[in-house]
Design an enzyme around this catalytic site. Sequence first.
Site, PDB file in Angstrom:
ATOM      1  N   LEU A   7      31.061  48.688  45.590  1.00  0.00           N
ATOM      2  CA  LEU A   7      30.939  47.546  46.478  1.00  0.00           C
ATOM      3  C   LEU A   7      31.750  46.633  45.827  1.00  0.00           C
ATOM      4  O   LEU A   7      31.214  46.116  44.611  1.00  0.00           O
ATOM      5  CB  LEU A   7      29.597  47.100  46.756  1.00  0.00           C
ATOM      6  CG  LEU A   7      29.214  45.664  47.467  1.00  0.00           C
ATOM      7  CD1 LEU A   7      29.970  45.545  48.745  1.00  0.00           C
ATOM      8  CD2 LEU A   7      27.668  45.309  47.781  1.00  0.00           C
ATOM      9  N   GLY A  10      34.556  39.467  48.342  1.00  0.00           N
ATOM     10  CA  GLY A  10      35.696  38.592  48.230  1.00  0.00           C
ATOM     11  C   GLY A  10      36.923  39.676  48.231  1.00  0.00           C
ATOM     12  O   GLY A  10      37.906  39.064  47.545  1.00  0.00           O
ATOM     13  N   SER A  12      39.515  39.586  50.660  1.00  0.00           N
ATOM     14  CA  SER A  12      40.490  39.172  51.695  1.00  0.00           C
ATOM     15  C   SER A  12      41.752  38.884  51.080  1.00  0.00           C
ATOM     16  O   SER A  12      42.773  38.854  51.542  1.00  0.00           O
ATOM     17  CB  SER A  12      39.967  37.739  52.450  1.00  0.00           C
ATOM     18  OG  SER A  12      39.864  36.690  51.654  1.00  0.00           O
ATOM     19  N   SER A  13      41.716  38.512  49.771  1.00  0.00           N
ATOM     20  CA  SER A  13      42.995  38.218  49.008  1.00  0.00           C
ATOM     21  C   SER A  13      42.937  38.271  47.450  1.00  0.00           C
ATOM     22  O   SER A  13      41.661  38.951  46.659  1.00  0.00           O
ATOM     23  CB  SER A  13      43.498  36.796  49.099  1.00  0.00           C
ATOM     24  OG  SER A  13      42.368  35.945  48.634  1.00  0.00           O
ATOM     25  N   GLY A  14      43.746  38.379  46.502  1.00  0.00           N
ATOM     26  CA  GLY A  14      43.740  38.310  45.242  1.00  0.00           C
ATOM     27  C   GLY A  14      43.240  39.343  44.554  1.00  0.00           C
ATOM     28  O   GLY A  14      43.610  40.539  44.861  1.00  0.00           O
ATOM     29  N   ILE A  15      42.385  39.201  43.530  1.00  0.00           N
ATOM     30  CA  ILE A  15      41.813  40.158  42.535  1.00  0.00           C
ATOM     31  C   ILE A  15      41.055  41.022  43.196  1.00  0.00           C
ATOM     32  O   ILE A  15      41.003  42.429  43.100  1.00  0.00           O
ATOM     33  CB  ILE A  15      41.030  39.508  41.336  1.00  0.00           C
ATOM     34  CG1 ILE A  15      42.082  38.601  40.685  1.00  0.00           C
ATOM     35  CG2 ILE A  15      40.284  40.413  40.715  1.00  0.00           C
ATOM     36  CD1 ILE A  15      41.082  37.555  39.777  1.00  0.00           C
ATOM     37  N   GLY A  16      40.152  40.747  44.305  1.00  0.00           N
ATOM     38  CA  GLY A  16      39.110  41.489  45.011  1.00  0.00           C
ATOM     39  C   GLY A  16      40.035  42.406  45.892  1.00  0.00           C
ATOM     40  O   GLY A  16      39.776  43.693  46.028  1.00  0.00           O
ATOM     41  N   SER A 138      35.475  34.245  34.038  1.00  0.00           N
ATOM     42  CA  SER A 138      36.944  33.574  33.662  1.00  0.00           C
ATOM     43  C   SER A 138      36.814  33.260  32.343  1.00  0.00           C
ATOM     44  O   SER A 138      35.859  33.049  31.653  1.00  0.00           O
ATOM     45  CB  SER A 138      36.988  32.376  34.636  1.00  0.00           C
ATOM     46  OG  SER A 138      38.057  31.593  34.381  1.00  0.00           O
ATOM     47  N   TYR A 151      32.992  23.948  38.182  1.00  0.00           N
ATOM     48  CA  TYR A 151      33.540  25.425  38.310  1.00  0.00           C
ATOM     49  C   TYR A 151      33.106  26.019  36.810  1.00  0.00           C
ATOM     50  O   TYR A 151      32.734  27.271  36.788  1.00  0.00           O
ATOM     51  CB  TYR A 151      35.030  25.561  38.360  1.00  0.00           C
ATOM     52  CG  TYR A 151      35.652  26.794  38.419  1.00  0.00           C
ATOM     53  CD1 TYR A 151      35.437  27.769  39.373  1.00  0.00           C
ATOM     54  CD2 TYR A 151      36.454  27.479  37.316  1.00  0.00           C
ATOM     55  CE1 TYR A 151      35.940  29.118  39.386  1.00  0.00           C
ATOM     56  CE2 TYR A 151      36.900  28.739  37.412  1.00  0.00           C
ATOM     57  CZ  TYR A 151      36.587  29.467  38.293  1.00  0.00           C
ATOM     58  OH  TYR A 151      37.314  30.779  38.365  1.00  0.00           O
TER      59      TYR A 151
END
Length: 280
Positions: A7, A10, A12-16, A138, A151
């Site tokens: 599973l 996130g 929809s874009s990027g690393i995921g 990160s 963050y």
Amino acid sequence: MTEPILLVTGTSSGIGLTTAVAAARAGFTVVATMRDLAKSDSLRSAAATAGVELDLQPLDVTDPASIEGCLAHIRSTYGRLDALLNNAGAGHVGTVELESVDDVRAVMEVNFFGVVAMSKTAMPLLRESRGRLLTVSSVGGVVGQPFNEAYCAAKFAVEGFMESLTPVAATVGVRVSVIEPGAVSTEFVANVGIERTLAEGTPYDTALRAYLARTAAAFDPANAQTADGVAERIVEVLVADDPPARVQTSDAAHRFVGIKLGDLDGAHVQAVTAHWVTGT
Ligand code: NAP
């Protein structure tokens, strides 16, 4: 043995997105989730190009009913879960005097409590499968960075939570890893929606402008890691016999995190990050 079930949050874009596709190519059945399936075109097209199929499901990591619905789908469809990748997250630029406590709470909600809620809900299935719990933290989960107070606080919280959980989870067969990318060329910075005017007319204006100039250079595709590079590293961790508890995804991330780990009085980190806001 059927394909392991992964599973990812996130996607929809990027690393995921890149990791969902890379893991499917590596033989995982991937439940690729996102808040709004209307944003799934890029993922669908990347999967089609790679010749893999994904199980796309809606999931907002800040919504308990949405989390429960997604895990119920996994239980009823597959009857098992072998790995969770907590990837969903959002950047935030600000400083305490210029933002509200609610702004900071919202950053914690997605980047920290979202991870906690996902991990808690998935843990019984991961325990049954003796599976893997990975979280995209990160370098900001190790080194506090200017104008990233909220963050970095959220990512530090993730790191403390996972570092504490790691030996406990190991007693029930679940391996825990945090993934620490440095700057990665994704929608991350654009999604923060940084306003150059954020600090205009305040004592922080010059420092923020210096920070934004430094950030633009760091995230320039010529300098930043690619999302594909991060995905490759995550898949290595997913299939490793003995996955490390913390993983930097690039040499730059490795060096940067390394500054902190031996910096017992904090001087080395300050010597580096102070330049980010003075432009020197
Ligand atoms: P990105 O392209 O902005 O992707 C972030 C993803 O998280 C998007 O799919 C976004 O979905 C999703 N998301 C945000 N809030 C969510 C929520 N409440 N529920 C479910 N999904 C949610 O950025 P990225 O660089 O790939 O970031 C992925 C992870 O890497 C984050 O945890 C980030 O902190 C971490 N990271 C990034 C970098 C970097 O330089 N890019 C460096 C270190 C760590 P929507 O489309 O719905 O907003």
